[in-house]
Design an enzyme around this catalytic site. Structure first.
Site, PDB file in Angstrom:
ATOM      1  N   CYS A   2      -0.994  -5.659 -10.938  1.00 45.25           N
ATOM      2  CA  CYS A   2      -0.986  -6.833 -11.791  1.00 45.25           C
ATOM      3  C   CYS A   2       0.279  -7.648 -11.515  1.00 45.25           C
ATOM      4  CB  CYS A   2      -1.034  -6.521 -13.285  1.00 45.25           C
ATOM      5  SG  CYS A   2      -2.451  -5.559 -13.785  1.00 45.25           S
ATOM      6  N   ARG A  27      -1.175  -8.765  -6.000  1.00 50.67           N
ATOM      7  CA  ARG A  27      -0.935  -7.593  -6.849  1.00 50.67           C
ATOM      8  C   ARG A  27      -2.183  -7.162  -7.621  1.00 50.67           C
ATOM      9  NH1 ARG A  27       4.547  -6.836  -7.463  1.00 50.67           N
ATOM     10  NH2 ARG A  27       4.191  -5.548  -9.292  1.00 50.67           N
ATOM     11  N   TRP A  74      -5.176  -6.227 -11.974  1.00 49.15           N
ATOM     12  CA  TRP A  74      -5.856  -5.149 -11.274  1.00 49.15           C
ATOM     13  C   TRP A  74      -6.234  -4.174 -12.377  1.00 49.15           C
ATOM     14  CZ3 TRP A  74      -5.517   0.148 -10.271  1.00 49.15           C
ATOM     15  CH2 TRP A  74      -6.235   0.597  -9.157  1.00 49.15           C
ATOM     16  N   ASN A 100       2.323  -5.769 -17.075  1.00 48.58           N
ATOM     17  CA  ASN A 100       2.043  -5.042 -15.826  1.00 48.58           C
ATOM     18  C   ASN A 100       2.513  -3.610 -16.045  1.00 48.58           C
ATOM     19  OD1 ASN A 100       3.830  -4.882 -12.684  1.00 48.58           O
ATOM     20  ND2 ASN A 100       1.852  -4.044 -13.174  1.00 48.58           N
ATOM     21  N   GLU A 477      -3.116   4.731  11.403  1.00 51.49           N
ATOM     22  CA  GLU A 477      -2.883   3.390  10.867  1.00 51.49           C
ATOM     23  C   GLU A 477      -3.992   2.425  11.301  1.00 51.49           C
ATOM     24  OE1 GLU A 477      -1.268   2.188   8.622  1.00 51.49           O
ATOM     25  OE2 GLU A 477      -1.021   0.058   9.015  1.00 51.49           O
ATOM     26  N   LYS A 481      -6.251   0.458   8.617  1.00 56.45           N
ATOM     27  CA  LYS A 481      -6.297  -1.013   8.636  1.00 56.45           C
ATOM     28  C   LYS A 481      -7.747  -1.486   8.653  1.00 56.45           C
ATOM     29  CE  LYS A 481      -3.470  -2.381   7.775  1.00 56.45           C
ATOM     30  NZ  LYS A 481      -2.258  -1.863   7.225  1.00 56.45           N
ATOM     31  N   HIS A 500     -14.154  19.948  16.851  1.00 62.76           N
ATOM     32  CA  HIS A 500     -14.275  20.841  15.698  1.00 62.76           C
ATOM     33  C   HIS A 500     -15.043  20.200  14.539  1.00 62.76           C
ATOM     34  CE1 HIS A 500     -11.777  23.791  17.609  1.00 62.76           C
ATOM     35  NE2 HIS A 500     -10.848  22.879  17.838  1.00 62.76           N
TER      36      HIS A 500
END
Ligand code: G6P
Length: 603
Positions: A2, A27, A74, A100, A477, A481, A500
């Site tokens: 938030c 946010r 959020w 927040n 990463e 992404k 595996h």
């Protein structure tokens, strides 16, 4: 999560707050709302969905006022809806609040107020703050805020206005970030600097439980005992342009393209004139028997890369732990452990908790942080800043890359101090590191090819990333992404692990991205590629030691040569661009992927 903003001053608060909210939307973006001190009381407008929904509503029903608060949400408690949006106003319409954080004891407080006859309208934890403030208010908003704060458990950054005090805006925080901006046209409170940068770079960083009382031309600070306190004003160096898209369609692309410059600045800040004299020189590195790196999300992946570099150069055991796990595992650490915290925002709740846990066990803490004055930067015993400027896209790119180069620089110096590398090797490594920004710029020239390749990949249901050793670290990463912004299922595997289990998922036309920068392991990753190709997969090789010809099933993206240890900084740029263009070709909201937020200040 938030974002909150507040303004009191000489101008109309509405456009100022709406503009600030745009900068804070990273946010959270489930809903947004604004309250201004209008001519006949509070005017409150709230809308589920993106900020644009609120903008449309305001266009049809304008409000204005010289003081106001705004919020972009959020959702944690209560679904995204108009009524659950902030600002929340008490039943008597006398106190308006943006929040927040999470109020952990909201149920008890709510029940107590309900027994006294207060009626709640939302399912949020935050409404209790407005209701409580109205209940306690007896003519002094500052007293009331102190009383409310004493009753709250959990985390909060708050902006509060009261109808009886038309010129006063109060800010208070605990475990959620809050800054105060001082401009010629008034005073601001905000979750983060970019929200106010257009108006001022004169900032105060609030500490936990400190209170700021804002009027149109001054700010006063108090401790929880209502005693006035003095705080240093800081000048931030981030430019206004750095928080704008600058002609790019998305912040993410702009931030990817900024990487050569960001790498250069960050490297220069930790390496002066070719001398790698960095923060490690202030720490007695010989006392450590191990290093623990802890972080969340991409910052964790930077830690996985760093483990290979530190272990290779320093010959010291390195553990990498997700901060959300580390904080609860009763970690075996002591004063002989160096705990490295990595965080772009410096406000990630799990990483903060991990840091506090490490400190409580006597470990030495070193943070790598982008946001100046953030909680982790302030509380860690040692801090190195990444000089990325504001990063707005939710999916991190330039801040991740800056974290990597700081980690490399620390590892090189650490190894030299431990005498695990010779002065000559140190010089060679520093010189390779210094060459990295130019190599990154050289790589970006291939952008059109990466764009074209990615545009053909939008139809995949799953994409796998494989690598070995440090290439595996960066595969993590690449995979993160891709899934974050394209919503394509993706997993990263150490090449040797494929057989595996994951190989069972390989079928005709599955895409496997293979990172190949570890020369000594090239033969191994090439075998993995052949194994999946023979089961129908297509392979994209990304690397600088590839010895294969492209064909129907095999595509190549060749990277400039660089010391293997630093190669993740180049391969990741390709992986970022690949994800970006896949998502762009799908027409997705790249800077604000669904369900995510950039700064995760709740558990
Ligand atoms: C969120 C962001 C990620 C980031 C992670 C950790 O999930 O979307 O990009 O890596 O938080 O954030 P931090 O600010 O601690 O680096």
């Amino acid at each position: 999560m938030c974002g909150i903003i507040g303004y009191v001053g000489t101008q109309d608060a509405v456009p100022i707050i709406m503009d600030g909210l745009k900068k804070l939307e990273y946010r959270g973006y489930d809903s947004a709302g604004i309250a201004v001190f209008g001519r006949h009381g509070f005017d409150v407008v709230k809308r589920k969905g993106r900020l644009t929904a609120l903008e449309e509503r305001l266009a049809g029903e304008p409000i204005d006022g010289h003081m106001g608060i705004g919020h972009t949400r959020w959702a944690t408690h209560g679904e995204p809806s108009d009524v659950n949006s902030h600002p929340h106003v008490g039943s008597g319409n006398r106190v308006a609040v943006v929040h927040n954080g999470i109020i952990e004891n909201y149920k008890q407080l709510k029940e107590r107020l309900e027994r006294k006859g207060v009626t709640f309208v939302s399912q949020t934890d935050s409404e209790v703050i407005a209701q409580l403030a109205e209940y306690y208010y007896t003519g002094d908003l500052l007293d009331t805020v102190i009383k409310v704060a004493n009753a709250l458990e959990g985390s909060y950054a708050l902006g509060i206005m009261c109808l009886d005090e038309p010129d006063t805006l109060i800010a208070i925080k605990k475990d959620s970030p809050l800054i105060i901006g001082v401009a010629g046209n008034g005073l601001f409170l905000a979750s983060d600097v970019p929200a106010v940068l257009k108006h001022t770079n004169k900032i105060y960083y609030l500490n936990d439980r400190e209170i700021a009382v804002l009027t149109k031309d001054q700010v006063e600070f108090f401790n929880p005992d209502k005693e006035p306190i003095q705080k240093p004003q800081e000048t931030v160096t981030w430019s206004v342009d750095s928080a704008e898209k600058g002609g790019y369609p998305h912040f993410m692309l702009k931030e990817i393209m900024e990487q050569p410059g960001v790498l250069r600045e960050t490297i220069q800040s930790v390496i002066h004139n070719g001398d790698n004299k960095n923060i490690i020189d202030n720490i007695d590195v010989t006392r450590f028997s191990k290093i623990v790196i802890t972080a969340c999300g991409s910052a964790y992946n930077a830690g996985v890369v760093a483990r290979y570099v530190f272990e290779k150069l320093c010959r010291i055991p390195v553990e990498v732990e997700l901060a959300s796990e580390f904080r609860y595992k009763d970690a075996i650490i002591d004063e002989k452990t160096l705990v490295i915290l990595i965080s772009q925002s410096g406000e990630t709740a799990d990483t903060i908790a991990a840091m506090r846990e490490a400190k409580s066990k006597g470990a030495v803490t070193l943070s790598i942080v982008n946001v100046v004055g953030s909680t982790i930067a302030k509380e860690a015993q040692h801090t190195v800043y990444t000089l990325s400027g504001p990063e707005i896209a939710v999916a991190t790119t330039k801040a991740f890359s800056a974290q990597l180069v700081v980690l490399y620089a620390l590892a090189i110096r650490f190894a030299a101090k431990l005498k695990k590398i010779t002065p000559q090797t140190e010089t060679e490594l520093v010189s390779a590191l210094v060459s990295l920004p130019d190599k990154a710029a050289e790589l970006l020239i291939q952008i059109n090819y990466i764009q074209k390749y990615a545009s053909e990949c939008v139809g995949y249901k799953s994409i796998f990333f494989i690598g070995r050793n440090i290439d595996y670290a960066i595969a993590l990463e690449g995979s993160l992404k891709l899934k974050e912004i394209s919503y394509i299922h993706s997993e990263a595997y150490a090449g040797g692990e494929l057989k595996h289990g994951t190989i069972a998922l390989i079928e005709e036309n599955t895409l496997v991205v293979a990172i190949a920068c570890c020369k000594s392991l090239y033969g191994k990753i090439q075998s993995n590629a052949e194994q999946v190709i023979s089961r129908g997969a297509k392979v994209l090789f990304v690397g600088n030691c590839i010895d294969a010809a492209p064909g129907d099933k095999l595509s190549l993206i060749t990277l400039p040569q660089i010391n293997e240890l630093f190669s993740p900084s180049l391969s990741v740029i390709v992986l970022q661009l690949f994800s970006y263009y896949v998502a762009a070709n799908k027409g997705l909201d790249i800077d604000k992927p669904r369900n995510l937020a950039k700064s995760v200040t709740v558990e």
